[in-house]
Design a protein around this motif. Sequence first.
Motif, PDB file in Angstrom:
ATOM      1  N   LEU A  52       0.835  -1.199   0.000  1.00 25.67           N
ATOM      2  CA  LEU A  52       0.000   0.000   0.000  1.00 25.67           C
ATOM      3  C   LEU A  52       0.876   1.258   0.000  1.00 25.67           C
ATOM      4  O   LEU A  52       1.840   1.354   0.754  1.00 25.67           O
ATOM      5  N   LYS A  53       0.508   2.184  -0.851  1.00 24.65           N
ATOM      6  CA  LYS A  53       1.205   3.469  -0.898  1.00 24.65           C
ATOM      7  C   LYS A  53       0.305   4.494  -0.213  1.00 24.65           C
ATOM      8  O   LYS A  53      -0.841   4.690  -0.605  1.00 24.65           O
ATOM      9  N   VAL A  54       0.839   5.124   0.831  1.00 19.11           N
ATOM     10  CA  VAL A  54       0.030   6.005   1.674  1.00 19.11           C
ATOM     11  C   VAL A  54       0.658   7.395   1.750  1.00 19.11           C
ATOM     12  O   VAL A  54       1.840   7.535   2.090  1.00 19.11           O
ATOM     13  N   VAL A  55      -0.135   8.416   1.452  1.00 19.88           N
ATOM     14  CA  VAL A  55       0.272   9.798   1.694  1.00 19.88           C
ATOM     15  C   VAL A  55      -0.144  10.156   3.114  1.00 19.88           C
ATOM     16  O   VAL A  55      -1.280   9.897   3.516  1.00 19.88           O
ATOM     17  N   VAL A  56       0.768  10.734   3.878  1.00 24.45           N
ATOM     18  CA  VAL A  56       0.402  11.221   5.209  1.00 24.45           C
ATOM     19  C   VAL A  56       0.834  12.678   5.324  1.00 24.45           C
ATOM     20  O   VAL A  56       2.002  13.015   5.156  1.00 24.45           O
ATOM     21  N   ASP A  57      -0.159  13.535   5.547  1.00 27.79           N
ATOM     22  CA  ASP A  57       0.081  14.971   5.698  1.00 27.79           C
ATOM     23  C   ASP A  57       0.047  15.292   7.183  1.00 27.79           C
ATOM     24  O   ASP A  57      -0.999  15.196   7.834  1.00 27.79           O
ATOM     25  N   GLU A  68       4.453   1.931   1.858  1.00 26.93           N
ATOM     26  CA  GLU A  68       5.302   2.904   1.173  1.00 26.93           C
ATOM     27  C   GLU A  68       4.732   4.267   1.519  1.00 26.93           C
ATOM     28  O   GLU A  68       3.564   4.546   1.223  1.00 26.93           O
ATOM     29  N   VAL A  69       5.519   5.101   2.147  1.00 22.56           N
ATOM     30  CA  VAL A  69       4.999   6.348   2.716  1.00 22.56           C
ATOM     31  C   VAL A  69       5.439   7.558   1.904  1.00 22.56           C
ATOM     32  O   VAL A  69       6.629   7.715   1.597  1.00 22.56           O
ATOM     33  N   ILE A  70       4.464   8.397   1.573  1.00 25.57           N
ATOM     34  CA  ILE A  70       4.741   9.691   0.948  1.00 25.57           C
ATOM     35  C   ILE A  70       4.442  10.751   2.001  1.00 25.57           C
ATOM     36  O   ILE A  70       3.286  11.106   2.242  1.00 25.57           O
ATOM     37  N   PRO A  71       5.474  11.275   2.677  1.00 20.35           N
ATOM     38  CA  PRO A  71       5.224  12.256   3.744  1.00 20.35           C
ATOM     39  C   PRO A  71       5.042  13.668   3.195  1.00 20.35           C
ATOM     40  O   PRO A  71       5.762  14.097   2.284  1.00 20.35           O
ATOM     41  N   VAL A  72       4.079  14.371   3.744  1.00 18.50           N
ATOM     42  CA  VAL A  72       3.786  15.764   3.387  1.00 18.50           C
ATOM     43  C   VAL A  72       3.666  16.550   4.687  1.00 18.50           C
ATOM     44  O   VAL A  72       3.188  16.026   5.694  1.00 18.50           O
ATOM     45  N   GLY A  73       4.087  17.783   4.689  1.00 18.14           N
ATOM     46  CA  GLY A  73       3.958  18.611   5.889  1.00 18.14           C
ATOM     47  C   GLY A  73       4.802  18.084   7.034  1.00 18.14           C
ATOM     48  O   GLY A  73       4.326  18.006   8.173  1.00 18.14           O
ATOM     49  N   VAL A  74       6.056  17.734   6.742  1.00 20.78           N
ATOM     50  CA  VAL A  74       6.937  17.179   7.771  1.00 20.78           C
ATOM     51  C   VAL A  74       8.201  18.022   7.935  1.00 20.78           C
ATOM     52  O   VAL A  74       9.251  17.513   8.337  1.00 20.78           O
ATOM     53  N   SER A  75       8.101  19.313   7.617  1.00 25.97           N
ATOM     54  CA  SER A  75       9.249  20.214   7.739  1.00 25.97           C
ATOM     55  C   SER A  75       8.873  21.432   8.573  1.00 25.97           C
ATOM     56  O   SER A  75       8.864  22.573   8.083  1.00 25.97           O
ATOM     57  N   PRO A  76       8.554  21.232   9.843  1.00 27.84           N
ATOM     58  CA  PRO A  76       8.129  22.366  10.675  1.00 27.84           C
ATOM     59  C   PRO A  76       9.259  23.358  10.909  1.00 27.84           C
ATOM     60  O   PRO A  76      10.407  22.960  11.088  1.00 27.84           O
ATOM     61  N   ASN A  77       8.913  24.640  10.905  1.00 27.87           N
ATOM     62  CA  ASN A  77       9.916  25.671  11.198  1.00 27.87           C
ATOM     63  C   ASN A  77       9.447  26.625  12.297  1.00 27.87           C
ATOM     64  O   ASN A  77      10.048  27.668  12.511  1.00 27.87           O
ATOM     65  N   GLY A  78       8.358  26.257  12.975  1.00 22.14           N
ATOM     66  CA  GLY A  78       7.834  27.081  14.045  1.00 22.14           C
ATOM     67  C   GLY A  78       6.709  28.000  13.627  1.00 22.14           C
ATOM     68  O   GLY A  78       5.924  28.450  14.454  1.00 22.14           O
TER      69      GLY A  78
END
Length: 448
Positions: free
Chosen positions: A176-181, A201-211
């Motif tokens: 399974l290919k999963v997008v996680v935001d 299989e993970v497609i990460p989104v919104g994983v670069s926090p800068n505060g």
Amino acid sequence: MTRNLFGTDGVRGTANTYPMTAEVALRLGAAAGRWFRTDGRNGHRVVIGKDTRLSGYMLENALTAGLTSTGMNVLLLGPVPTPAVGFLTRSMRADLGIMISASHNPAHDNGIKFFGPDGFKLSDDVEAEIEAALAGEIRLAQPQNIGRARRIDDGLGRYVEYAKTTFPHRGRLTGLKVVVDCANGAAYRAAPEVLWELGAEVIPVGVSPNGTNINDRCGSTYTQTAAEAVVAHGADMGISLDGDADRVMILDETGQVADGDQIMALLAARWAEAGRLKGGALVATVMSNLGLERFLQGRGLRLERTAVGDRYVVERMREGGFNLGGEQSGHIVMTDHATTGDGLIAGLQFLAAMAETGQPASALVRQFETVPQMLKNVRYQAGQQPLADAEVRKVIAEAETALQGQGRLLIRKSGTEPLIRVMAECEDAALLERSVGGIVAALERAAA
């Protein structure tokens, strides 16, 4: 005893503006510490988690100072999801848990939520007592009894391992290919790790926090970002979390979004069929769609409605012995697994349904036809009371008469923002538009 500082989900506001100042946080920590540390012993402990907002550093330090000043020992978890704080409060035998987060709100806001030793959010009565203590003189600990504070490095890992145990033991996400935001928020490490370790299989989104980018054009309140990623990568589904990961929206392989009502409908039907749904009922709020109620009735199940706020859903669940509840906004509460809404674990339950049925996400995200629903917000200024305006009351009464027997109308103040929410449901689209539009216009005139 009244609650003025606390809203429906803790204390919340704009960072560095009352009540989200370091001064208030310090006194709030001291008041909560004094309320829980009543026997003079120094063995009491508090776990504190936070999301990724810049102001979290300030509030974390202020709360720590207040808590230790009354003799509480503080365990700092760093950025973790809100449900992890509930889990770790109980797991680590803490007397109190605190989450610093404004959930789905913009980065300039922040909030403080409290959990009791059982991992559940504090009741209104306890919050009122803490607020009363805050208003008076707080007795501090003797110098030799000041509390200690230390960082806990394995808190996130504990939660990750626990979240994995909620997925069926024989199930795997292999293939399974999963997008996680993760909304650049509290779950930016935990959610991709759990999914990957379960085989996806993970497609990460919104994983670069800068505060400053939490919930910014991403997450459960802006599902376009996840939907675009699902389509672009040919993913099987998407999981879109909010800033503190206690709510979720699910997306199918085409980018179609399932809100909390659809997810709850799926889980309720599956759990009832498996004999797992306690009390034959689902607990949701007055905001849940009439279509959900009809769906449940068609299966011999009940919908128990509460006031808006996952805390009230949980209170009713505990009173009635129910194990499934939540909100249309994506809080999914499964007390077999968690003490509060947990977006990641809800996503895992959806994935379990895909794995066990062999059906694509598109066959699962639409459990019932929704009754047309319209929700609009009207912002007002501090001190204003637009709902008390005579013209507003007249327009509301006229809308209620027009909708009688054809739909329903709900008007309420937000517990976290200076907003009045106007919601109506009706099969007649023109009547729906007239009813909501008329009320909103009247409110805007009253708030001008």
